[in-house]
Design an enzyme around this catalytic site. Structure first.
Site, PDB file in Angstrom:
ATOM      1  N   ASP A  54      18.606 -56.148 -67.710  1.00 24.42           N
ATOM      2  CA  ASP A  54      18.528 -57.330 -66.851  1.00 24.42           C
ATOM      3  C   ASP A  54      17.602 -57.053 -65.671  1.00 24.42           C
ATOM      4  O   ASP A  54      17.988 -56.384 -64.707  1.00 24.42           O
ATOM      5  CB  ASP A  54      19.929 -57.700 -66.371  1.00 24.42           C
ATOM      6  CG  ASP A  54      19.929 -58.950 -65.496  1.00 24.42           C
ATOM      7  OD1 ASP A  54      18.853 -59.534 -65.272  1.00 24.42           O
ATOM      8  OD2 ASP A  54      21.021 -59.337 -65.033  1.00 24.42           O
ATOM      9  N   GLU A 132       1.187 -33.820 -50.305  1.00 23.25           N
ATOM     10  CA  GLU A 132       2.019 -32.906 -49.527  1.00 23.25           C
ATOM     11  C   GLU A 132       3.165 -33.729 -48.946  1.00 23.25           C
ATOM     12  O   GLU A 132       2.958 -34.505 -48.018  1.00 23.25           O
ATOM     13  CB  GLU A 132       1.218 -32.259 -48.403  1.00 23.25           C
ATOM     14  CG  GLU A 132      -0.005 -31.478 -48.861  1.00 23.25           C
ATOM     15  CD  GLU A 132      -0.862 -30.994 -47.701  1.00 23.25           C
ATOM     16  OE1 GLU A 132      -0.614 -31.452 -46.549  1.00 23.25           O
ATOM     17  OE2 GLU A 132      -1.771 -30.187 -47.915  1.00 23.25           O
ATOM     18  N   GLU A 134       6.633 -34.156 -46.927  1.00 22.29           N
ATOM     19  CA  GLU A 134       7.530 -33.550 -45.945  1.00 22.29           C
ATOM     20  C   GLU A 134       8.866 -34.284 -45.956  1.00 22.29           C
ATOM     21  O   GLU A 134       8.923 -35.474 -46.270  1.00 22.29           O
ATOM     22  CB  GLU A 134       6.892 -33.604 -44.557  1.00 22.29           C
ATOM     23  CG  GLU A 134       5.568 -32.855 -44.474  1.00 22.29           C
ATOM     24  CD  GLU A 134       4.770 -33.181 -43.217  1.00 22.29           C
ATOM     25  OE1 GLU A 134       3.852 -32.397 -42.903  1.00 22.29           O
ATOM     26  OE2 GLU A 134       5.051 -34.205 -42.568  1.00 22.29           O
ATOM     27  N   GLU A 185       8.424 -26.773 -42.018  1.00 17.00           N
ATOM     28  CA  GLU A 185       7.450 -27.582 -41.293  1.00 17.00           C
ATOM     29  C   GLU A 185       7.708 -27.516 -39.783  1.00 17.00           C
ATOM     30  O   GLU A 185       8.573 -26.802 -39.307  1.00 17.00           O
ATOM     31  CB  GLU A 185       7.489 -29.033 -41.796  1.00 17.00           C
ATOM     32  CG  GLU A 185       6.298 -29.416 -42.682  1.00 17.00           C
ATOM     33  CD  GLU A 185       4.971 -29.330 -41.941  1.00 17.00           C
ATOM     34  OE1 GLU A 185       4.957 -29.448 -40.702  1.00 17.00           O
ATOM     35  OE2 GLU A 185       3.945 -29.146 -42.600  1.00 17.00           O
ATOM     36  N   GLU A 192       8.423 -28.715 -46.397  1.00 17.17           N
ATOM     37  CA  GLU A 192       7.343 -29.249 -47.209  1.00 17.17           C
ATOM     38  C   GLU A 192       7.218 -28.431 -48.487  1.00 17.17           C
ATOM     39  O   GLU A 192       7.269 -27.196 -48.459  1.00 17.17           O
ATOM     40  CB  GLU A 192       6.019 -29.208 -46.438  1.00 17.17           C
ATOM     41  CG  GLU A 192       4.810 -29.674 -47.241  1.00 17.17           C
ATOM     42  CD  GLU A 192       3.539 -29.669 -46.408  1.00 17.17           C
ATOM     43  OE1 GLU A 192       3.584 -30.167 -45.262  1.00 17.17           O
ATOM     44  OE2 GLU A 192       2.516 -29.154 -46.881  1.00 17.17           O
ATOM     45  N   HIS A 241       0.613 -36.512 -46.976  1.00 15.18           N
ATOM     46  CA  HIS A 241      -0.838 -36.397 -47.008  1.00 15.18           C
ATOM     47  C   HIS A 241      -1.282 -36.303 -48.462  1.00 15.18           C
ATOM     48  O   HIS A 241      -0.727 -35.519 -49.238  1.00 15.18           O
ATOM     49  CB  HIS A 241      -1.301 -35.159 -46.243  1.00 15.18           C
ATOM     50  CG  HIS A 241      -0.801 -35.107 -44.838  1.00 15.18           C
ATOM     51  ND1 HIS A 241      -0.675 -33.929 -44.121  1.00 15.18           N
ATOM     52  CD2 HIS A 241      -0.370 -36.091 -44.006  1.00 15.18           C
ATOM     53  CE1 HIS A 241      -0.199 -34.186 -42.914  1.00 15.18           C
ATOM     54  NE2 HIS A 241      -0.006 -35.492 -42.823  1.00 15.18           N
ATOM     55  N   ARG A 315      -7.293 -33.049 -37.048  1.00 18.89           N
ATOM     56  CA  ARG A 315      -6.206 -33.499 -37.918  1.00 18.89           C
ATOM     57  C   ARG A 315      -5.598 -34.821 -37.448  1.00 18.89           C
ATOM     58  O   ARG A 315      -4.607 -35.279 -38.024  1.00 18.89           O
ATOM     59  CB  ARG A 315      -5.127 -32.422 -38.015  1.00 18.89           C
ATOM     60  CG  ARG A 315      -5.599 -31.199 -38.776  1.00 18.89           C
ATOM     61  CD  ARG A 315      -4.556 -30.095 -38.827  1.00 18.89           C
ATOM     62  NE  ARG A 315      -5.061 -28.934 -39.542  1.00 18.89           N
ATOM     63  CZ  ARG A 315      -4.889 -28.703 -40.841  1.00 18.89           C
ATOM     64  NH1 ARG A 315      -4.191 -29.566 -41.554  1.00 18.89           N
ATOM     65  NH2 ARG A 315      -5.375 -27.631 -41.414  1.00 18.89           N
ATOM     66  N   GLU A 335      -8.696 -35.856 -47.827  1.00 17.05           N
ATOM     67  CA  GLU A 335      -7.258 -35.918 -47.539  1.00 17.05           C
ATOM     68  C   GLU A 335      -6.958 -37.168 -46.711  1.00 17.05           C
ATOM     69  O   GLU A 335      -7.448 -37.304 -45.594  1.00 17.05           O
ATOM     70  CB  GLU A 335      -6.822 -34.665 -46.776  1.00 17.05           C
ATOM     71  CG  GLU A 335      -5.365 -34.671 -46.342  1.00 17.05           C
ATOM     72  CD  GLU A 335      -5.039 -33.537 -45.373  1.00 17.05           C
ATOM     73  OE1 GLU A 335      -3.856 -33.377 -45.036  1.00 17.05           O
ATOM     74  OE2 GLU A 335      -5.977 -32.833 -44.934  1.00 17.05           O
ATOM     75  N   ARG A 337      -4.330 -39.049 -44.531  1.00 22.82           N
ATOM     76  CA  ARG A 337      -3.213 -38.515 -43.768  1.00 22.82           C
ATOM     77  C   ARG A 337      -2.211 -39.557 -43.284  1.00 22.82           C
ATOM     78  O   ARG A 337      -1.208 -39.215 -42.675  1.00 22.82           O
ATOM     79  CB  ARG A 337      -3.739 -37.728 -42.564  1.00 22.82           C
ATOM     80  CG  ARG A 337      -4.589 -36.533 -42.963  1.00 22.82           C
ATOM     81  CD  ARG A 337      -5.102 -35.768 -41.755  1.00 22.82           C
ATOM     82  NE  ARG A 337      -4.032 -35.269 -40.895  1.00 22.82           N
ATOM     83  CZ  ARG A 337      -3.348 -34.156 -41.115  1.00 22.82           C
ATOM     84  NH1 ARG A 337      -3.606 -33.428 -42.190  1.00 22.82           N
ATOM     85  NH2 ARG A 337      -2.407 -33.772 -40.282  1.00 22.82           N
TER      86      ARG A 337
END
Length: 447
Positions: A54, A132, A134, A185, A192, A241, A315, A335, A337
């Site tokens: 369903d 990655e 966390e 982390e 992580e 990330h 970063r 990457e 982020r």
């Protein structure tokens, strides 16, 4: 009689491993795991005809008038669940959802990613991702009492969850999911585990399995694991990330160009792909950051990005070029982020790929890097004064940008796009109704 080797393998393994139940896994639109159990005697029929359920009971699926759905198990995803008993064992397969007419269901998130992966293949690319994720461990599900006061890469007494991570990694490997590394982390009781890169569909399946395994092992140890983006005000948020690249038909990394005059070893394809991510990031943020709580993480002062920028050293940028092995073709990637681990990975990977491919198709030029122009801690207003666009400040802003995006409607399909617009507008309205005007103003003042 089955003639598919993968299906034959499943049936033989079920017999040899004493499997008595097979869980059919799939996700709703928001990325919540759903499942039902099938006995082995029904599997041949399930492979051929699917198993009915369903769909009106599933968030974001059909209404009661069009509720009949069929789950078709993908035999390549068969795994015996290591945390269940070895006798009377339990296995799982991840499913594709179809309509009674045999067509892929437009509300199935896995189908959305499959469609985008096919589009990339038609353009000559395979989409490779390495996320990655966390998360936090808490004493229980009733609060945010942490297990330790450790920080990044701490060991022994400051990392009381080493055994939990070890058991989680071993369980993932038993399920055929390779892990690159794991560590404590920045936040207290924050962790992580990074999965080894793979094609996007296999990785989305792996992310859903990863999250389930983390929670199962935590429960086994008597604690609670949370993938909430920002569970504690005074601790870092949790991100997802996503490292990503395109591989061409010859198996070469389409992002790598050692003659790149900018010194980043990025090809023209990579630069247009990044430009696509930057252009469409405000549009897809609702998918990669889908809850009110997600925007508690996307604030100045931490490493979560708030502006639309790219670079290598900083970063705080939305897109970063990892520089661990700058001259290695295999290591060349970008990457993203901004995503968080509460996102539906099928939809998140689909919208990232759609944005990058759009950048290539449109021949977008990449803006200058913002390594020096976007220091950590800048407010959104300061970013704008520097000429940088910003990500949505709230769920409310994100949903309206998403609602107007033709690319998001095309990528996700009308069904999922319309559902998310309605559901997230309601979620934002409900949040505004329970907070005081002062709280809401204070909440936005720091952005």
């Amino acid at each position: 009689m089955l003639h598919n080797p993968e299906q034959d393998f499943v049936l033989k393994t079920i017999e040899s491993r004493d499997v008595h139940f097979v869980r059919f896994w799939f996700t709703d639109v928001l990325g919540n795991m759903k499942s039902f159990a099938v006995v082995p005697g029904e599997l041949e029929r399930a492979f051929e005809d699917g198993m009915g359920f369903d769909g009106s009971c599933i968030e974001g699926f059909a209404d009661a008038q069009e509720s009949d759905m069929l789950a078709f198990p993908d035999p390549s995803t068969f795994q015996v669940l290591p945390w269940r008993p070895t006798s009377n064992a339990v296995a799982r397969m991840i499913c594709d959802i179809h309509t009674p007419e045999g067509q892929p269901y437009e509300g199935d998130p896995r189908h959305v990613l499959e469609r985008m992966v096919r589009k990339a293949a038609e353009a000559g690319y395979a989409f490779i991702v390495g996320p990655e994720l966390e998360y936090f461990y808490f004493r229980d599900a009733q609060g945010t009492e942490v297990l330790d006061r450790g920080s990044s890469f701490d060991l022994t007494s400051l990392d009381s969850a080493s055994d939990l991570r070890r058991d989680t990694v071993l369980t993932l490997e038993k399920m055929g999911i390779p892990v690159e590394y794991s560590h404590h982390e920045r936040g207290p009781s924050q962790h992580e585990i990074d999965l080894r890169y793979a094609d996007a569909l296999a990785m989305a399946d792996a992310v859903m399995t990863y999250k389930q395994v983390v929670k199962e092992i935590a429960m086994k140890h008597g604690v609670y694991a949370s993938f909430m983006p920002k569970p504690m005000t005074d601790a870092p948020g949790s991100g997802m990330h996503v490292h990503q690249s395109l591989i061409d038909l010859d198996g070469n990394n389409a992002f790598f160009d050692p003659s790149d005059p900018s010194g980043y070893n990025l090809s023209a394809t990579a630069k247009s792909y990044i430009a696509g991510l930057l252009k469409y990031a405000p549009d897809f943020t609702l998918v990669t950051n889908q809850y009110v709580n997600s925007y508690k993480r996307l604030r100045p002062g931490g490493e979560a990005p708030t502006c639309v920028s790219w670079g290598a050293r900083n970063r705080a940028t939305l897109v970063r070029i990892p520089g661990y092995r700058p001259h290695s073709e295999n290591a060349c990637r970008v990457e993203l982020r901004s995503p968080d681990p509460a996102a539906n990975p099928y939809l998140a990977f689909a919208v990232m790929l759609a944005a990058g491919l759009a950048g290539i198709e449109e021949g977008l030029e990449l803006m200058p890097p913002a390594d020096e122009a976007a220091p950590l801690g800048c407010t959104r207003q300061q970013h704008r004064e520097r000429g940088l666009a910003t990500l949505p400040e709230t769920l409310g802003e994100a949903v309206e940008l998403f609602a107007e995006s033709a690319l998001m409607r095309e990528t996700l399909g009308e069904h999922i796009h319309s559902y998310l617009v309605q559901a997230k507008r309601e979620e934002w309205a409900a949040y505004q109704a329970v907070v005081t005007p002062w709280e809401l103003e204070h909440d936005l003042a720091v952005l």
